[in-house]
Design a protein around this motif. Structure first.
Motif: not given
Length: 385
Positions: A213-217, A237-256
Protein backbone atom coordinates in the motif's frame (compact mmCIF):
# COMPACT_ATOMS: atom_id res chain seq x y z
CA UNK A 1 25.16 24.94 -3.54
CA UNK A 2 27.33 23.81 -6.46
CA UNK A 3 27.26 20.02 -6.54
CA UNK A 4 30.43 19.92 -8.69
CA UNK A 5 32.29 21.96 -6.08
CA UNK A 6 30.95 19.72 -3.32
CA UNK A 7 32.17 16.66 -5.25
CA UNK A 8 35.66 18.14 -5.58
CA UNK A 9 35.79 19.01 -1.89
CA UNK A 10 34.70 15.51 -0.88
CA UNK A 11 37.21 13.91 -3.27
CA UNK A 12 39.99 16.06 -1.81
CA UNK A 13 39.00 15.11 1.73
CA UNK A 14 39.05 11.42 0.74
CA UNK A 15 42.34 11.28 -1.14
CA UNK A 16 44.34 13.82 0.87
CA UNK A 17 43.10 13.11 4.39
CA UNK A 18 40.88 10.08 4.98
CA UNK A 19 42.68 7.41 2.96
CA UNK A 20 46.16 8.33 4.29
CA UNK A 21 44.91 8.56 7.89
CA UNK A 22 43.03 5.28 7.81
CA UNK A 23 45.93 3.58 6.03
CA UNK A 24 48.38 4.77 8.69
CA UNK A 25 46.27 4.51 11.85
CA UNK A 26 43.41 2.24 10.80
CA UNK A 27 45.46 -0.86 10.08
CA UNK A 28 47.15 -2.70 12.93
CA UNK A 29 50.63 -3.29 11.56
CA UNK A 30 51.69 -5.29 14.62
CA UNK A 31 48.77 -7.64 15.06
CA UNK A 32 47.21 -7.42 11.62
CA UNK A 33 43.73 -6.40 10.59
CA UNK A 34 41.78 -3.17 10.60
CA UNK A 35 40.94 -1.44 13.87
CA UNK A 36 37.34 -0.91 14.89
CA UNK A 37 37.65 2.84 15.39
CA UNK A 38 39.99 5.82 15.64
CA UNK A 39 39.51 8.38 18.39
CA UNK A 40 39.16 12.07 17.58
CA UNK A 41 42.81 12.72 18.40
CA UNK A 42 43.76 10.33 15.61
CA UNK A 43 44.76 7.25 17.61
CA UNK A 44 43.35 3.75 17.06
CA UNK A 45 41.23 2.31 19.84
CA UNK A 46 41.37 -1.17 21.29
CA UNK A 47 37.65 -1.72 20.87
CA UNK A 48 36.44 -5.19 19.95
CA UNK A 49 36.46 -5.72 16.19
CA UNK A 50 33.30 -6.65 14.31
CA UNK A 51 34.10 -9.03 11.49
CA UNK A 52 32.20 -6.93 8.93
CA UNK A 53 34.75 -4.13 9.33
CA UNK A 54 37.50 -6.25 7.78
CA UNK A 55 35.97 -6.91 4.32
CA UNK A 56 34.44 -3.42 4.25
CA UNK A 57 37.88 -1.87 4.69
CA UNK A 58 39.34 -4.32 2.19
CA UNK A 59 36.74 -3.04 -0.28
CA UNK A 60 37.65 0.59 0.48
CA UNK A 61 41.34 0.20 -0.18
CA UNK A 62 40.90 -2.12 -3.16
CA UNK A 63 38.48 0.33 -4.78
CA UNK A 64 40.71 3.30 -3.97
CA UNK A 65 43.59 1.46 -5.62
CA UNK A 66 41.52 0.60 -8.66
CA UNK A 67 40.67 4.28 -9.03
CA UNK A 68 44.27 5.39 -8.87
CA UNK A 69 44.95 6.39 -5.25
CA UNK A 70 48.74 6.57 -4.97
CA UNK A 71 49.03 5.45 -1.36
CA UNK A 72 49.88 1.93 -0.21
CA UNK A 73 46.53 0.22 -0.65
CA UNK A 74 47.85 -3.18 -1.72
CA UNK A 75 49.36 -4.34 1.57
CA UNK A 76 46.27 -3.48 3.63
CA UNK A 77 43.79 -4.86 1.09
CA UNK A 78 45.58 -8.20 1.12
CA UNK A 79 46.53 -8.03 4.79
CA UNK A 80 42.95 -7.34 5.79
CA UNK A 81 41.78 -10.50 4.04
CA UNK A 82 44.53 -12.57 5.67
CA UNK A 83 43.44 -11.32 9.08
CA UNK A 84 39.75 -11.82 8.28
CA UNK A 85 40.44 -15.44 7.37
CA UNK A 86 42.78 -16.14 10.27
CA UNK A 87 40.62 -14.63 13.00
CA UNK A 88 37.01 -15.04 11.90
CA UNK A 89 36.79 -17.96 9.50
CA UNK A 90 35.19 -20.98 11.14
CA UNK A 91 35.53 -24.70 10.32
CA UNK A 92 32.10 -24.40 8.66
CA UNK A 93 33.58 -22.00 6.09
CA UNK A 94 31.47 -19.11 7.39
CA UNK A 95 32.81 -16.08 9.21
CA UNK A 96 32.17 -15.38 12.88
CA UNK A 97 30.94 -12.09 14.27
CA UNK A 98 33.35 -10.51 16.77
CA UNK A 99 36.95 -10.65 18.02
CA UNK A 100 38.93 -8.64 20.53
CA UNK A 101 41.73 -6.26 19.56
CA UNK A 102 44.29 -9.05 20.01
CA UNK A 103 42.58 -11.23 17.41
CA UNK A 104 40.84 -13.66 19.76
CA UNK A 105 37.38 -14.65 18.62
CA UNK A 106 34.64 -13.63 21.06
CA UNK A 107 31.53 -14.46 19.08
CA UNK A 108 31.79 -17.11 16.38
CA UNK A 109 28.09 -17.03 15.50
CA UNK A 110 26.76 -16.91 11.96
CA UNK A 111 25.30 -13.71 10.55
CA UNK A 112 24.25 -13.45 6.91
CA UNK A 113 25.32 -9.80 6.94
CA UNK A 114 28.98 -10.71 7.52
CA UNK A 115 29.01 -13.32 4.76
CA UNK A 116 27.61 -10.76 2.31
CA UNK A 117 30.55 -8.45 2.92
CA UNK A 118 33.00 -11.31 2.50
CA UNK A 119 31.50 -11.87 -0.96
CA UNK A 120 31.73 -8.17 -1.78
CA UNK A 121 35.42 -8.11 -0.89
CA UNK A 122 36.14 -11.17 -3.07
CA UNK A 123 34.66 -9.39 -6.09
CA UNK A 124 36.73 -6.24 -5.59
CA UNK A 125 39.93 -8.15 -4.84
CA UNK A 126 39.48 -10.12 -8.06
CA UNK A 127 39.45 -6.83 -9.97
CA UNK A 128 42.64 -5.37 -8.48
CA UNK A 129 44.70 -8.56 -8.10
CA UNK A 130 44.36 -10.39 -11.42
CA UNK A 131 46.80 -13.04 -10.25
CA UNK A 132 44.30 -13.96 -7.51
CA UNK A 133 41.17 -13.86 -9.62
CA UNK A 134 40.86 -17.65 -9.91
CA UNK A 135 41.18 -17.94 -6.13
CA UNK A 136 38.49 -15.29 -5.60
CA UNK A 137 36.16 -16.99 -8.07
CA UNK A 138 36.55 -20.27 -6.19
CA UNK A 139 36.08 -18.69 -2.78
CA UNK A 140 33.06 -16.75 -3.95
CA UNK A 141 31.40 -19.79 -5.48
CA UNK A 142 32.14 -21.86 -2.39
CA UNK A 143 30.65 -19.36 0.02
CA UNK A 144 27.56 -18.86 -2.12
CA UNK A 145 27.10 -22.64 -2.24
CA UNK A 146 27.44 -22.91 1.53
CA UNK A 147 24.82 -20.19 2.04
CA UNK A 148 22.37 -21.99 -0.22
CA UNK A 149 22.97 -25.27 1.59
CA UNK A 150 22.90 -23.79 5.09
CA UNK A 151 20.18 -21.16 5.24
CA UNK A 152 18.21 -20.89 2.00
CA UNK A 153 14.63 -19.84 2.66
CA UNK A 154 12.05 -22.27 1.17
CA UNK A 155 10.29 -19.43 -0.68
CA UNK A 156 13.04 -16.93 -1.53
CA UNK A 157 16.06 -15.32 0.03
CA UNK A 158 17.81 -16.60 3.14
CA UNK A 159 17.10 -17.27 6.77
CA UNK A 160 19.33 -15.92 9.50
CA UNK A 161 20.69 -19.32 10.46
CA UNK A 162 19.79 -22.99 10.49
CA UNK A 163 17.56 -23.48 12.43
CA UNK A 164 16.20 -20.05 11.57
CA UNK A 165 16.42 -17.16 14.02
CA UNK A 166 13.59 -14.69 14.02
CA UNK A 167 12.97 -12.05 12.95
CA UNK A 168 14.17 -12.47 9.39
CA UNK A 169 15.78 -9.27 8.11
CA UNK A 170 15.84 -7.32 4.88
CA UNK A 171 19.16 -5.59 5.63
CA UNK A 172 21.54 -8.54 5.05
CA UNK A 173 19.68 -9.26 1.81
CA UNK A 174 20.40 -5.69 0.71
CA UNK A 175 24.12 -6.25 1.15
CA UNK A 176 23.94 -9.67 -0.45
CA UNK A 177 22.15 -7.99 -3.39
CA UNK A 178 25.03 -5.50 -3.57
CA UNK A 179 27.56 -8.36 -3.56
CA UNK A 180 25.64 -10.11 -6.35
CA UNK A 181 25.66 -6.98 -8.51
CA UNK A 182 29.41 -6.60 -7.96
CA UNK A 183 30.11 -10.27 -8.65
CA UNK A 184 28.06 -10.55 -11.84
CA UNK A 185 30.08 -7.68 -13.31
CA UNK A 186 33.51 -9.27 -12.76
CA UNK A 187 34.82 -11.08 -15.81
CA UNK A 188 35.29 -14.77 -15.03
CA UNK A 189 32.79 -14.94 -12.18
CA UNK A 190 29.73 -17.16 -12.64
CA UNK A 191 27.54 -14.45 -14.14
CA UNK A 192 24.49 -16.67 -14.47
CA UNK A 193 24.57 -17.77 -10.82
CA UNK A 194 25.14 -14.26 -9.47
CA UNK A 195 22.56 -12.68 -11.77
CA UNK A 196 19.98 -15.30 -10.86
CA UNK A 197 20.50 -14.67 -7.16
CA UNK A 198 20.41 -10.89 -7.67
CA UNK A 199 17.10 -11.24 -9.51
CA UNK A 200 15.66 -13.41 -6.75
CA UNK A 201 16.55 -10.86 -4.07
CA UNK A 202 15.24 -7.96 -6.16
CA UNK A 203 11.86 -9.65 -6.61
CA UNK A 204 11.74 -10.70 -2.95
CA UNK A 205 12.29 -7.08 -1.96
CA UNK A 206 9.62 -5.77 -4.33
CA UNK A 207 7.10 -8.50 -3.45
CA UNK A 208 7.64 -8.90 0.31
CA UNK A 209 9.95 -6.29 1.82
CA UNK A 210 8.05 -3.34 0.31
CA UNK A 211 4.57 -2.62 1.67
CA UNK A 212 1.97 -3.09 -1.07
CA UNK A 213 0.00 0.00 0.00
CA UNK A 214 2.64 2.56 0.97
CA UNK A 215 5.69 1.34 -0.94
CA UNK A 216 7.87 1.58 2.17
CA UNK A 217 10.51 -1.07 2.75
CA UNK A 218 10.39 -2.77 6.15
CA UNK A 219 13.23 -4.22 8.19
CA UNK A 220 11.89 -7.25 10.09
CA UNK A 221 9.74 -10.24 9.09
CA UNK A 222 8.37 -13.53 10.31
CA UNK A 223 9.33 -16.81 8.68
CA UNK A 224 6.75 -16.34 5.91
CA UNK A 225 8.12 -12.90 4.97
CA UNK A 226 5.13 -11.15 6.55
CA UNK A 227 5.86 -8.11 8.75
CA UNK A 228 7.11 -9.20 12.16
CA UNK A 229 4.48 -8.76 14.91
CA UNK A 230 4.51 -5.64 17.07
CA UNK A 231 6.44 -2.43 16.72
CA UNK A 232 9.54 -4.19 15.37
CA UNK A 233 7.63 -5.13 12.23
CA UNK A 234 6.68 -1.49 11.71
CA UNK A 235 10.23 -0.15 11.53
CA UNK A 236 11.17 1.75 8.38
CA UNK A 237 14.67 3.24 8.08
CA UNK A 238 15.11 6.26 5.78
CA UNK A 239 18.73 5.31 5.10
CA UNK A 240 17.63 1.94 3.81
CA UNK A 241 14.88 3.46 1.66
CA UNK A 242 17.66 5.39 -0.07
CA UNK A 243 20.10 2.48 -0.18
CA UNK A 244 17.60 0.04 -1.66
CA UNK A 245 16.54 2.73 -4.17
CA UNK A 246 20.17 3.07 -5.30
CA UNK A 247 20.55 -0.69 -5.69
CA UNK A 248 17.23 -1.01 -7.53
CA UNK A 249 18.33 1.67 -10.00
CA UNK A 250 21.58 -0.19 -10.70
CA UNK A 251 19.75 -3.47 -11.16
CA UNK A 252 16.96 -1.93 -13.24
CA UNK A 253 19.43 -0.27 -15.59
CA UNK A 254 21.07 -3.64 -16.27
CA UNK A 255 17.79 -5.55 -16.61
CA UNK A 256 15.56 -2.90 -18.18
CA UNK A 257 13.05 -3.39 -15.36
CA UNK A 258 10.54 -0.54 -15.09
CA UNK A 259 8.88 -1.92 -11.96
CA UNK A 260 12.11 -1.52 -10.03
CA UNK A 261 12.49 2.09 -11.14
CA UNK A 262 8.95 2.89 -10.01
CA UNK A 263 9.63 1.19 -6.68
CA UNK A 264 12.94 2.97 -6.28
CA UNK A 265 11.32 6.33 -6.92
CA UNK A 266 8.74 5.64 -4.22
CA UNK A 267 11.42 4.59 -1.74
CA UNK A 268 13.31 7.80 -2.42
CA UNK A 269 10.15 9.88 -2.00
CA UNK A 270 9.48 8.28 1.38
CA UNK A 271 13.03 8.82 2.56
CA UNK A 272 13.10 12.44 1.42
CA UNK A 273 9.58 13.46 2.47
CA UNK A 274 9.45 11.77 5.86
CA UNK A 275 13.01 10.86 6.81
CA UNK A 276 14.71 14.25 6.57
CA UNK A 277 14.53 16.45 9.66
CA UNK A 278 13.29 19.84 8.48
CA UNK A 279 15.21 21.70 11.17
CA UNK A 280 18.60 19.99 10.76
CA UNK A 281 18.26 18.91 7.09
CA UNK A 282 19.68 15.46 7.85
CA UNK A 283 18.29 11.97 7.38
CA UNK A 284 17.12 10.54 10.70
CA UNK A 285 17.52 6.98 11.84
CA UNK A 286 14.07 5.42 12.16
CA UNK A 287 10.42 5.86 11.19
CA UNK A 288 7.40 3.69 11.83
CA UNK A 289 5.20 2.46 9.00
CA UNK A 290 2.85 5.46 9.40
CA UNK A 291 5.95 7.59 8.67
CA UNK A 292 6.08 9.09 12.15
CA UNK A 293 9.59 9.56 13.52
CA UNK A 294 10.58 6.81 15.95
CA UNK A 295 14.24 7.79 16.41
CA UNK A 296 15.34 11.36 15.57
CA UNK A 297 19.05 10.62 15.94
CA UNK A 298 20.87 11.16 12.64
CA UNK A 299 23.76 8.85 11.89
CA UNK A 300 26.38 9.46 9.23
CA UNK A 301 25.61 6.52 6.96
CA UNK A 302 22.04 7.50 5.92
CA UNK A 303 23.43 10.79 4.57
CA UNK A 304 25.71 8.85 2.23
CA UNK A 305 22.83 6.70 1.00
CA UNK A 306 20.68 9.79 0.42
CA UNK A 307 23.51 11.20 -1.68
CA UNK A 308 24.04 7.98 -3.68
CA UNK A 309 20.36 7.60 -4.53
CA UNK A 310 19.81 11.26 -5.38
CA UNK A 311 22.79 11.54 -7.69
CA UNK A 312 21.97 8.30 -9.52
CA UNK A 313 18.38 9.47 -10.04
CA UNK A 314 19.81 12.73 -11.39
CA UNK A 315 22.06 10.88 -13.82
CA UNK A 316 19.07 8.94 -15.19
CA UNK A 317 16.77 11.97 -15.42
CA UNK A 318 16.62 15.06 -17.63
CA UNK A 319 15.47 18.66 -17.45
CA UNK A 320 13.57 19.82 -14.39
CA UNK A 321 13.53 16.34 -12.87
CA UNK A 322 17.31 16.19 -13.05
CA UNK A 323 17.60 19.62 -11.42
CA UNK A 324 15.34 18.48 -8.60
CA UNK A 325 17.46 15.40 -7.89
CA UNK A 326 20.66 17.42 -8.14
CA UNK A 327 19.29 19.81 -5.53
CA UNK A 328 18.54 16.84 -3.27
CA UNK A 329 22.03 15.44 -3.85
CA UNK A 330 23.50 18.80 -2.90
CA UNK A 331 21.52 18.82 0.36
CA UNK A 332 22.74 15.29 1.10
CA UNK A 333 26.35 16.27 0.39
CA UNK A 334 25.99 19.23 2.74
CA UNK A 335 24.54 16.96 5.42
CA UNK A 336 27.42 14.52 5.00
CA UNK A 337 29.99 17.30 5.16
CA UNK A 338 28.76 18.32 8.61
CA UNK A 339 29.61 14.84 9.90
CA UNK A 340 33.10 15.14 8.39
CA UNK A 341 33.94 18.40 10.17
CA UNK A 342 36.28 17.12 12.88
CA UNK A 343 39.37 18.64 14.54
CA UNK A 344 41.54 16.14 12.67
CA UNK A 345 40.72 16.04 8.95
CA UNK A 346 39.96 12.56 7.69
CA UNK A 347 37.81 11.45 10.64
CA UNK A 348 34.05 11.74 11.11
CA UNK A 349 31.24 11.98 13.62
CA UNK A 350 28.77 9.11 13.69
CA UNK A 351 25.71 10.42 15.57
CA UNK A 352 23.92 13.75 15.68
CA UNK A 353 21.31 14.17 18.41
CA UNK A 354 17.93 15.83 17.95
CA UNK A 355 19.28 19.14 19.29
CA UNK A 356 21.95 19.23 16.57
CA UNK A 357 24.89 18.31 18.80
CA UNK A 358 27.21 15.45 17.92
CA UNK A 359 28.09 12.56 20.22
CA UNK A 360 31.74 12.70 21.25
CA UNK A 361 33.06 9.25 20.41
CA UNK A 362 35.68 7.58 18.21
CA UNK A 363 35.07 7.45 14.46
CA UNK A 364 33.86 3.94 13.53
CA UNK A 365 35.78 2.31 10.70
CA UNK A 366 32.56 0.75 9.39
CA UNK A 367 31.43 4.18 8.12
CA UNK A 368 34.30 4.39 5.63
CA UNK A 369 32.59 1.94 3.27
CA UNK A 370 29.54 4.22 3.07
CA UNK A 371 31.54 7.42 2.66
CA UNK A 372 33.97 6.20 0.03
CA UNK A 373 31.23 4.58 -2.04
CA UNK A 374 29.14 7.77 -1.93
CA UNK A 375 32.04 9.98 -3.04
CA UNK A 376 32.92 7.69 -5.94
CA UNK A 377 29.25 7.36 -6.94
CA UNK A 378 28.96 11.15 -6.95
CA UNK A 379 31.99 11.45 -9.24
CA UNK A 380 30.77 8.71 -11.59
CA UNK A 381 27.23 10.05 -11.93
CA UNK A 382 28.35 13.64 -12.51
CA UNK A 383 30.65 12.35 -15.23
CA UNK A 384 27.66 10.69 -16.94
CA UNK A 385 25.69 13.93 -17.16
Amino acid sequence: MDIDLQARELASWLTEAALPLWRQKGFDAAGGGFVESIDLSGEPTRANRRSRVQPRQVYCFAEAGRRGWSGDWRSVAEGGLVYFDRVYRQPSGFYGALADADGRIIDASFDLYNQAFALLSFAYLAEVFPERKAEMIGRSDELRGKLVAHCKHPVAGFEEDNPARLPLCSNPHMHLFEACLASEAVEGFDRLAWSTLADEIAHLAMDRFMDAETGALREFFDRDWAPFPGEKGRIVEPGHQFEWAWLFLRWAERRGNRQAIVGARRLFEIGEAHGICAKRDVAVMTLLDDFSVADPVARLWPQTEWLKAAIRFAALAEGEERRRYLASASRAAAALKRFLETPLRGLWRDKQLADGSFVEEPAPASSFYHILCAIYELEDCLERM
